[in-house]
Write an enzyme that holds these catalytic residues in place. Structure first.
Site, short mmCIF file in Angstrom:
data_model
loop_
_atom_site.label_atom_id
_atom_site.label_comp_id
_atom_site.label_asym_id
_atom_site.label_seq_id
_atom_site.Cartn_x
_atom_site.Cartn_y
_atom_site.Cartn_z
N LYS B 79 48.18 48.84 72.80
CA LYS B 79 48.05 48.43 71.40
C LYS B 79 48.10 46.90 71.32
O LYS B 79 48.94 46.28 71.97
CB LYS B 79 49.19 49.04 70.58
CG LYS B 79 49.07 48.83 69.07
CD LYS B 79 50.20 49.54 68.31
CE LYS B 79 50.06 49.36 66.80
NZ LYS B 79 51.13 50.05 66.04
N SER B 160 49.59 52.75 61.93
CA SER B 160 48.80 51.62 62.38
C SER B 160 48.24 51.78 63.79
O SER B 160 47.28 51.10 64.15
CB SER B 160 49.65 50.35 62.34
OG SER B 160 50.72 50.43 63.29
N SER B 184 53.98 54.80 62.34
CA SER B 184 52.74 54.31 62.95
C SER B 184 52.39 54.91 64.30
O SER B 184 51.29 54.70 64.80
CB SER B 184 52.79 52.78 63.10
OG SER B 184 52.52 52.17 61.86
#
Lengths: 499, 499
Positions: B79, B160, B184
């Site tokens: 990420k 997210s 998330s």
């Protein structure tokens, strides 16, 4: 007793009320939340870690040594130590503050209520010893430094100082004159230096004060205060107070009102000017720093802090008077600075050892030497003196010779002078330069016999009751001995021979 | 070699160790899959060379008979919130576009040390703020899933960690890192039919992870199944002295401890999660989940978490408050975007102008919205009414869970109130978007380990996830309950390749 310092206004006398917030840089090799060095004077931006520069994802980790020093400082002012404290963020934007917030302690400071005592000083108008309250000490990060003179249109920033640990030491509004504020700052500085938690160097910015001043008619409620930021010497703090108090009195008497505001001190003019008023004050949006857990101190840590505290100035001064038998004046002078008492105590121990007596027996001699004789010789020599030669060993040797009657006070100074110039050994100097008193009774006896024979009339007068003539015989003997005879031996022999 | 991309963490690790295929072959297969999946926009940058380098090291280690790490040969997506040395790290923002860290986050370093290789940096909602991946500066990720009604409106991969969920679901990464502040990891995992676990707050170091809300942010793995999550979490977790909030506890052997035998375990069903208007299919998945756990030997008990309804409002005060401060460092002074507007007269920008222009240009709308909310709730006069109240609620929510642990060992609830929705559907309705997190946020506020596992497909053929929340430090209990569901749900669906 109330301070007698008053400002004379058109409407009568005004009293000034002063509180100080002192920012003291914590003595530590590393910054408060990063491992960066804290040495002063390094090239710009060479002591900046990823944390100090607030790179993405960087996190603060408290430096135990900084916390320890603040706790020890709190203990030195007999303050409450909060075993549970917490760090808060103070949010504002400025180029010298990479994180966009300063990590500080608003809600739960490390150190609570304490105090220190400033001593009576008639000349400064401080009638008696006075206790000044200290509200709190908290630890926080320092900011970096902007440089506006490096480029025509840009400002540069040096982050070396950024993140260095500061103690903010907040006094109660207990001071009533510039002199009291000056005495408070000096005393605080002395304590910090004793504890070793701050070097107290105001020129390098290790200690700076925010000065809160208000005025009132004696006995009335506190007036509105102003805060003059970042004043960096004792003299400037006193000047800032004088100017600010006068300004406020004049303002009020002219029908104006003092507004709560932040002001700046201009050292060139000795005046203060407005920086920003309360209305433009930042909203710092303080909140607990979520990157840090509350700071919890255990008993072992606190015990170590306490055990590591040195003898503090007030206690040391009392001991010098009560145990060493020094005068109040000498005790105060000797304990004012760490270097002074350290030199004194080293010399005292060496001298006592050299002479084979107790410290108490030689303390006054060593104190006088340390405070007046040695500095006198050194100052007279000026640049010719090499301070490195002024070892405790050399000075103790001189003092021992003097105490043993081998040399006179005058010879001691002469020998010390040569020591300072050359670093030669005092005993050797005394021998080879002939700087010794004669204690050989045979030589002195011969001289006395000759003088008594030459002055038979005076001997008669003396024996007839004219005691004052004793001094004459001493003088004649010393003269005959070219000043090198040990006065004690001379006295003793004369007394015996004159009957 | 395409079948290699069908393999997850455990299968690759074991296959490489057994010599069934080389790590390099695996890396090449995934690199090709990444290169062919541009339409998903899951990666901000691909780093095929990094994947190959890591694979070659593993192959060399194996050839030399050296011990292989728990992630040896597994190519993963990182990420783009984790700082990666020498590889652009943006948090999917314009303000950090082009920022190349000179440091590696602790979690990513742990993974490389365990033998994993990096396929690239995964897209996400900007600064991890969002639930659909639409706030990324680099364009939204598209879910690999499509509704089975024949319509091909692009769907949200969740957020997210939407790049992570899309990449794992689309088999273009064997697994991926995620971060979870208020859901998330779990919400995107649920949307894409994969597993994801947020461990206990403090298990994974936050050092080097771009901060959103420090007291909530927690990294975790996103992978095909529960065992893969257990393996990868083990590689990511561990005490880090560089993060003050890191847990100083040994990392349990989660993989070895996996068991779907839940006899003697109690599973709590929080009645407050049964909210009015919840999709009947979500409720159906919950019922099935209960039955699966019962089948695994667990006892199902009703529990109450009375302050649940306050969790979302409290979260949307605390997280923006922390974010408003955490994002202050993006100011154009030291790194990232800098905008220097000149006025009409051509006069150069001042510091405030630079801040304003840089942040106006560099942050997206959702980020600005949260900075504004956060600034507001921390402002003087509002702090007590908002931030302090929210903190109290946070305490009450943590207490709700503590009380629940007297009655159960793990809690079962839906992960999200709905399945994935079409991109654009909620982009203009922040409140509807925030509701996505309604079931996820309480565990975040309480710092508890929580996981999403796939349960079933809804009538549109889209995955629904079930959430398991455990006691502090009991990731094992969460993983085991997840495993029990996984083994009974028989969820084998995967998106049909259209990209």
């Amino acid at each position: 007793m109330m301070s007698t310092y008053r400002i004379q206004g058109a409407t009568g006398e005004w009293e000034v009320v002063i509180g100080l917030e002192v920012h003291a840089q914590v003595t530590s090799n590393a910054k408060l939340f990063s491992g960066s060095s804290t040495a002063f004077g390094a090239e710009p931006n060479t002591q900046v870690s990823l944390i100090d520069a607030a790179m993405p994802g960087m996190l603060p980790v408290p430096n135990r040594e900084c916390i320890r020093q603040a706790v020890r400082t709190g203990m030195a002012i007999e303050a409450q130590i909060n075993a549970w404290s917490r760090f808060d963020r103070k949010n504002y934007f400025y180029a010298d503050l990479p994180q966009g917030y300063q990590i500080s302690q608003l809600y739960h400071p490390l150190v609570g209520e304490g105090s220190l005592t400033i001593e009576a000083d008639e000349k400064a108008g401080i009638g008696e010893d006075k206790v000044i309250g200290i509200e709190r000490i908290h630890v926080e990060q320092d900011a970096g430094k902007l440089m506006h003179d490096q480029h025509p249109t840009m400002s540069y920033v040096d982050l070396n100082r950024c993140g260095v640990a500061l103690m903010e030491i907040v006094s109660r509004p207990d001071m009533r004159s510039p002199a009291e504020a000056g005495a408070y700052l000096r005393k605080l500085r002395t304590i910090l230096r004793y504890v070793g938690s701050c070097d107290g160097n105001m020129e390098e910015g290790s200690m700076r004060a925010d000065v809160n001043v208000s005025v009132r008619k004696p006995g009335e409620e506190f007036g509105t205060r102003t805060e003059t930021k970042n004043v960096n010497s004792v003299r400037f703090v006193m000047q800032a107070i004088e100017h600010e108090a006068r300004r406020q009195v004049d303002l009020i008497e002219d029908g104006g009102t003092v507004v709560q505001e932040t002001r700046l001190f201009d050292p060139n003019s000795g005046t203060t000017r407005s920086m920003r008023s309360k209305e433009d004050a930042h909203d710092y949006r303080y909140f607990p720093d979520p990157d840090l857990l509350p700071l919890e101190l255990d008993e072992d840590f606190l015990a170590e802090c306490r055990a590591s505290l040195p003898e503090l100035p007030d206690a040391k001064r009392r001991r010098y008077v009560e145990e060493l038998g020094l005068s109040d004046y000498n005790a105060r002078e000797l304990t004012a600075e760490v270097e002074t008492f350290a030199r004194f105590e080293t010399l005292l121990a060496a001298t006592a050892r050299g002479i084979g007596k107790g410290e108490k027996d030689v303390a006054t001699q060593v104190a006088n030497w340390s405070l007046s004789v040695a500095p006198g010789v050194m100052n007279a020599l000026g640049d010719e003196a090499n301070p490195a030669h002024a070892t405790a060993e050399a000075q103790a040797a001189i003092l021992a010779m003097q105490a043993g009657g081998e040399i006179s006070g005058g010879q001691a100074k002469e020998i010390f002078e040569i020591v300072l110039r050359t670093g030669r050994e005092p005993g050797e100097i005394a021998e080879s330069e002939g700087l010794k008193q004669v204690s050989d009774t045979g030589a002195i006896e011969a001289a006395i016999d000759e003088i008594l024979a030459k002055n038979a009339d005076k001997v008669e007068e003396y024996r007839g009751g004219k005691d004052k003539l004793f001094g004459f015989f001493v003088g004649q003997t010393m003269k005959a001995m070219q000043g090198k005879a040990n006065p004690a031996v001379v006295n003793q022999l004369l007394k015996a021979k004159l009957g | 070699m395409t079948e290699l991309t069908e393999l997850g963490v455990k299968a690759i690790r074991d296959g490489v160790a057994a010599g069934d295929f080389t790590a390099r072959e695996v890396a090449e297969a995934f690199n090709a899959a990444v290169a062919g999946a541009g339409a998903l926009n899951a990666f901000i940058v691909a780093t095929p060379d990094k994947a190959i380098e890591a694979a070659e090291r593993v192959d060399a280690d194996r050839a030399a008979g050296r011990e292989l790490g728990p992630m040896a040969g597994v190519p993963i997506g990182m990420k783009d919130l984790f700082a990666t040395e020498g590889v652009q790290t943006t948090a999917a923002s314009h303000i950090l576009e082009g920022f190349v860290p000179r440091y590696e986050s602790t979690v990513s370093q742990n993974l490389w040390n365990a033998g994993a290789g990096m396929l690239g940096k995964l897209n996400l909602d900007q600064f991890a703020m969002g639930s659909s991946n639409e706030t990324s500066y680099f364009g939204n990720v598209v879910s690999p899933w499509r509704r089975k009604d024949g319509g091909n409106s692009p769907l949200a991969p969740g957020g997210s960690s939407g790049g992570s969920s899309a990449a794992v679901a689309a088999r273009i990464a064997a697994a991926a890192t995620g971060t979870d502040t208020g859901g998330s990891i779990r919400q995107p995992a649920a949307f894409t039919g994969i597993c994801g676990i947020k461990p206990t707050y403090g298990r994974c170091s936050r050092w080097g992870v771009v901060a959103f809300a420090s007291s909530l942010d927690q990294a975790g793995p996103m992978a095909r199944d529960v065992a893969d999550c257990a393996i990868m979490l083990g590689a990511m977790a561990g005490f880090d002295p560089k993060d003050s909030t890191s847990l100083d506890l040994p990392v349990p052997a989660w993989e070895a401890g996996l068991s779907d035998d839940l006899r003697g375990r109690k599973v709590g069903i929080p009645r407050e999660y049964r909210m009015e208007g919840t999709d009947p299919e979500i409720l159906d998945s919950w019922e099935r989940g209960k039955q699966w756990l019962r089948d695994a030997g667990a006892e199902i008990v009703d529990i109450s978490l009375p302050h649940t309804k306050y969790a979302l409002p409290a979260y949307y005060i605390i997280a923006p408050a922390e974010a408003s401060s955490n994002l202050a460092r993006y100011d154009g002074v030291r790194y990232g975007l800098r905008e220097l507007p000149a006025d009409a007269a051509g006069k150069a920008a001042g510091l405030q102008d630079m801040y304003a222009a840089t942040r106006a240009e560099g942050f997206g709308d959702e980020v600005k919205r949260r900075i504004l909310i956060g600034t507001y709730v921390l402002s003087a006069g509002f702090y007590d009414a908002y931030y302090n109240q929210a903190q109290k609620i946070r305490t009450l929510i943590a207490r709700d869970f503590e009380r629940a642990w007297a009655e159960c060992d793990v809690i079962l609830a839906p992960t999200t109130p709905t399945a994935s929705f079409p991109l654009g559907e909620k982009a203009d309705d922040p409140l509807a978007m925030y509701l996505n997190d309604v079931f996820a946020v309480p565990a975040s506020l309480a710092g508890l380990p929580a996981m999403s596992v796939p349960a079933m497909l809804n009538r549109d053929g889209l995955p629904l996830g079930l959430q398991l929340v455990g006691k502090p430090f009991d990731e094992q209990g969460v993983l085991n309950a997840g495993l029990a569901i996984e083994r009974r749900a028989g969820f084998a669906a995967k998106p049909e390749k259209w990209w």
